[in-house]
Design a protein around this motif. Structure first.
Motif, PDB file in Angstrom:
ATOM      1  N   GLY A  16       0.820  -1.205   0.000  1.00  0.00           N
ATOM      2  CA  GLY A  16       0.000   0.000   0.000  1.00  0.00           C
ATOM      3  C   GLY A  16       0.852   1.252   0.000  1.00  0.00           C
ATOM      4  N   ALA A  17       1.920   1.249   0.824  1.00  0.00           N
ATOM      5  CA  ALA A  17       2.795   2.420   0.903  1.00  0.00           C
ATOM      6  C   ALA A  17       3.444   2.691  -0.448  1.00  0.00           C
ATOM      7  N   MET A  18       3.849   1.600  -1.131  1.00  0.00           N
ATOM      8  CA  MET A  18       4.464   1.759  -2.458  1.00  0.00           C
ATOM      9  C   MET A  18       3.468   2.382  -3.436  1.00  0.00           C
ATOM     10  N   LEU A  19       2.226   1.877  -3.397  1.00  0.00           N
ATOM     11  CA  LEU A  19       1.207   2.398  -4.303  1.00  0.00           C
ATOM     12  C   LEU A  19       0.966   3.879  -4.044  1.00  0.00           C
ATOM     13  N   ILE A  20       0.932   4.239  -2.756  1.00  0.00           N
ATOM     14  CA  ILE A  20       0.711   5.649  -2.432  1.00  0.00           C
ATOM     15  C   ILE A  20       1.885   6.479  -2.929  1.00  0.00           C
TER      16      ILE A  20
END
Lengths: 492, 475
Positions: A16-20
């Protein structure tokens, strides 16, 4: 079950952090949505873990073990047992709720939610890591996100608080790292496996004492144990609401959990040797924390000091080395997490509206915010240990565990500690009186009651608090078998 | 005679000459081509290193290719490539003399390649001078006031220390009758050491103390680092240090390993002083390059721990740490070079609110600084972990403890940079442009830092295998 559910839980927030990170800055709604989704998935998985967890097994479940760095015999080794499951589930729940409560953030949204998800990776990891090295890595991963959360989104003295938090933690954890390395090289064969170290390795008495001390410093900073606590009031007060919640509910528990998972099982003789100093520190924590909390005028600072006080119960209960005591420490970890989490969220709600947390400035808020006052009353009553709510269960089991200890003198310590409960009741009720009752201060005419999003974030924890208060077996049954095995290993 | 062993050095030498010649025929706009030629040369040299057999080039040990040398050659060529990449962008508007710059840079890199292969005192000294003299020029290359001050200071100190080193090497030759480092080791194992030899040893230590930058031979560092063009600062902090440590290991472990007890105390004292003064002096610095200069002194202190351990594992820890340290340092200096292109200052205050002007560069800086501070799961942590693990294993717990104390202190000043980048308010919101190529390189460096931090096994075992090239005295 072959599905590596724990790893998925740990690393999904990272995805999720990567996507953000890859989302353009302007798309704040998408970012918030992503953050909610990617903190909700671990919560769903946590539900599956809870459903599949067998409380009759004392050993680790959901084990994943892969050789990672052969030269140091380091494994990627994760697993859950009764001691870690409750706090692990709470972490998943509270992170999701914290993300929910911070959806009103407008400053640097992208970085905020990214850091929050990275933080979740570290926190979930710490509670399932069964390898010292892996444990240390997750332990430190928490550091940078927290530094930024306090430093960027915090209150007026945020920079000071942020660097103080980092320096205290780094100093403590590097001392712990020396301990880890010493243990590794002394064990035969060399291993970082916590299970193996606690089951098969017996170290010399003096060595155990020194190592216990090194690990103690690392964990004591996190708990925090007096006199290592001075970072906590600053960090809690300056941090934004959600970060305060995470700090108080999860990060502090990492310290207590460290004692339970590492210090006590690996150095049992030292645990017995240091039982008294440990218990006395616990009593100091309880009474000192409560008395200092009474003197505070800032709502958040008061709750911060009350955390120090409540963590003291964990300490005395652990040092008693009885099954009830250890159970008490784990229960207290969970209940304090839930109760203080709700308190910090509620304080955040009022701070968002009034932009102050000064107890003196408020008065008669119940007239303007009836629902909020009701929820606050419930949380405060839980915190001061009203029977029927979670806080009572934690403190009661802790004190009972201390009382039944075979160490002479512990009964006296338990009695001393009960004074902490009384003082807690005094300052919390006094705060309620000053803030919510009395006549309404005209300055606060414009205040609006708690809104739906905030309710949505706070209600689930309050439900947990009531549920545990009425039916503590839900919690105690999860851990009992593991605790019995652990105490057997320590007290021959 | 086996000239094939010299292939990498020959390639680099030819590339350097070629650049010098072709520079005459290039218009000002096409100078960027020179950088590409240098990179191609360096890559070819790397391929040559990959295919290189082990052996002695001239029958004696004046040029040794062993696994130890090969490891360092990879590392140095890698550093060279990154430095050239960051130079290409940095030099663009600052000077019109590109050809000479790359020429000298390549010669200096060649010097470092010879250094790590030198198994004999004379070739060692000559290659060391090749590195030093080139570096003096490069530091003052842009002829700024600070650059010239730094260059002169570096030259004076360097010349002085070279003289002392040469004197020391002379005494050692006089006492042992051989210039081969292995020969010296063998001589010392059979014969009594004389007082004069200890004098030679002390002089050698001074000479190398200057090169690896340990206290109290560090006075040139802040000025030289501050004044030099930023890519060259990166080069000095990485390649110069890497090569000097390689030579240091060769001479003190292979040559003087047998009389360890004579120098170990001196080295321990130097090591503790270096960690302490380097890290403490970094705290009040206002210029980021000066801050990193002092922090690099601190890192030299950690590295000395590995040499004090003196076992194959200890040496491999030094080698692994050098890899990690070089990669991180180059990352940081690349970022600094890009930022200073736009803001024309290296003061930390100038970085205030940088997160708004270039989030990408700030993220790179964050990762690099966290790696230098030794926070997991980055490469810097693994380097420290490996190094301090073997310090504890070999009974130097107090050194590891001191190292950890100063690591904690270093967190404070590294985070000070982060603080002004992320917490400060923005005065000027203009975007800082990052050339596509450098962006790509920085991404690769960052991935490398994570890769080494998370899956260090391959790198550690490579370092361990390579460290076996040096004959350690069993402790």
């Amino acid at each position: 079950m072959n599905f590596p559910i724990l790893s998925w839980m740990i690393f999904i927030p990272l995805i999720g952090a990567m996507l953000i990170l890859c989302t353009p800055k302007g798309m704040e709604k998408t970012i918030k949505g992503l953050a909610l989704v990617f903190s909700f998935i671990p919560l769903v998985l946590a539900g599956m873990v809870y459903a599949n967890f067998n409380p009759k097994i004392a050993d680790l479940q959901f084990v994943e073990k892969i050789l990672w760095i052969p030269i140091f015999n380091i494994h990627y080794f994760v697993g859950l047992d009764g001691i870690s499951i409750s706090i692990f589930l709470l972490t998943a729940l509270l992170t999701f709720l914290s993300v929910l409560i911070s959806c009103n953030i407008t400053k640097r949204v992208k970085e905020y939610f990214m850091l929050f998800l990275v933080l979740e990776v570290g926190m979930l990891g710490v509670f399932v890591a069964i390898d010292l090295f892996l444990f240390y890595i997750f332990w430190e991963v928490v550091l940078i996100p927290m530094y930024f959360l306090i430093g960027v989104w915090g209150g007026p003295r945020r920079r000071y608080a942020a660097i103080k938090f980092v320096l205290y933690t780094v100093a403590g954890s590097l001392i712990m790292l020396i301990g880890i390395l010493c243990v590794y090289f002394t064990s035969n064969p060399h291993t970082m496996d916590i299970l193996e170290l606690s089951k098969t390795c017996t170290f010399a008495r003096e060595f155990q004492n020194i190592m216990f001390f090194l690990f103690f410093i690392g964990f004591a900073v996190k708990v925090p144990i007096w006199p290592f606590h001075t970072w906590l009031p600053d960090a809690h007060t300056e941090a934004p609401t959600a970060a305060s919640v995470i700090l108080a509910c999860i990060l502090l528990k990492m310290g207590v959990y460290g004692f339970l998972r590492i210090s006590f099982p690996i150095f049992p003789e030292a645990a017995i040797y240091f039982a008294y100093p440990f218990a006395v520190l616990g009593v100091i924590n309880i009474i000192y924390g409560a008395l200092t909390a009474m003197a505070q005028n800032d709502l958040k600072k008061m709750i911060a000091y009350s955390s120090i006080s409540h963590m003291g119960f964990c300490l005395i209960a652990m040092s008693a080395l009885t099954v009830t005591g250890i159970n008490g420490a784990v229960v207290q970890m969970f209940t304090h997490g839930a109760v203080t989490g709700s308190l910090f969220m509620l304080v955040g709600v009022i701070y968002d509206r009034a932009h102050t947390r000064n107890i003196d400035e408020f008065s008669g808020l119940w007239q303007k915010m009836p629902i909020y006052t009701g929820l606050m009353t419930l949380a405060v009553l839980a915190s001061l240990g009203l029977p029927g709510l979670a806080g009572f269960i934690g403190e009661f089991v802790c004190l009972m565990g201390t009382f039944v200890s075979t160490f002479p003198g512990f009964k006296l310590l338990a009695i001393l500690s009960t004074s902490g409960v009384v003082i807690t009741a005094v300052y919390l009720l006094w705060m309620m009186e000053r803030v919510f009752w009395r006549g309404l201060n005209p300055k606060w005419e414009h205040l609006t009651d708690i809104n739906k999003r905030e309710l949505l974030a706070i209600i689930p924890i309050l439900i947990v608090i009531i549920l545990i208060g009425i039916c503590p077996d839900l919690l105690v049954n999860l851990m009992n078998v593991s605790t019995i095995q652990m105490v057997k290993g320590i007290m021959p | 005679m086996n000239y094939t062993l010299l292939t990498p050095e020959i390639i680099i030498c030819c590339t350097a000459m070629f650049i010098l010649v072709i520079d005459l025929f290039l218009s000002q706009g096409a100078k960027k081509l020179l950088g590409w030629i240098a990179i191609i040369g360096l890559i070819c040299a790397m391929v040559a290193v990959y295919n290189s057999p082990h052996g002695l080039a001239f029958g004696n040990r004046s040029f040794v290719v062993d696994s130890f040398a090969i490891y360092f050659k990879y590392l140095l060529l890698g550093i060279g490539i990154l430095v050239v990449f960051s130079s290409m962008d940095y030099l663009k508007d600052r000077t019109s003399h590109h050809g000479e710059y790359y020429f000298i840079l390549l010669l200096v890199i060649m010097g470092t390649l010879f250094m790590v292969s030198a198994g004999e005192l004379i070739s060692l000294f000559v290659s060391l001078e090749l590195l030093s003299i080139g570096s003096y020029v490069l530091v003052a290359y842009l002829r700024t006031k600070q650059g010239i001050e730094g260059g002169i200071k570096y030259l004076l100190f360097g010349a002085c220390c070279s003289a002392i080193l040469l004197y020391g090497l002379g005494i050692i030759y006089g006492m042992t009758g051989t210039t081969e480092i292995k020969g010296i080791g063998e001589f010392l194992s059979h014969n009594d050491k004389g007082c004069a030899l200890l004098l030679g040893l002390a002089f050698t230590l001074v000479g190398f103390g200057f090169k690896i930058v340990c206290i109290p031979f560090h006075f040139w560092v802040p000025e030289a680092y501050e004044g030099a063009p930023t890519p060259i600062t990166g080069f000095l902090a990485s390649a110069s240090k890497v090569a000097s440590f390689a030579v240091f290991i060769r001479i003190f472990i292979e040559g003087f390993g047998g009389i360890r007890q004579e120098w170990i105390m001196a080295l321990i004292v130097l090591c503790i002083l270096t960690m302490a003064i380097g890290n403490l002096s970094a705290i009040p610095q206002a210029n980021i390059k000066r801050l990193l200069a002092y922090s690099s002194i601190g890192h030299a202190g950690y590295l000395l721990i590995g040499i004090i351990i003196g076992t194959t594992s200890g040496l491999s820890a030094v080698m692994f740490y050098l890899l990690v340290y070089a990669l991180t340092t180059l990352g940081i200096f690349t970022v600094i070079a890009i930022i200073s292109n736009k803001i024309n200052t290296d003061e930390i205050d100038g970085y205030t609110g940088m997160y708004k002007r270039s989030p990408f560069l700030c993220l790179c800086m964050l990762i690099c600084l966290a790696s230098l501070a030794g926070l997991p799961p980055l490469a810097g942590f693994m380097g420290k972990f490996y190094l301090f693990a073997y310090a504890i294993h070999s009974g130097y717990i107090y050194l590891a403890a001191i190292g950890f104390i100063f690591s904690t202190i270093s967190v404070y000043y590294y985070f000070r940079i982060l603080k002004s980048m992320y917490f400060g308010d923005v005065k000027d919101e203009s975007i800082i442009p990052t050339p596509f190529l450098l962006r790509l390189i920085l991404i690769l460096i960052m991935l490398g830092l994570f890769l080494i931090g998370i899956l260090p096994q391959t790198f550690i075992s490579f370092a361990l295998e390579s460290a076996k090239g040096i004959g350690c005295v069993n402790l």
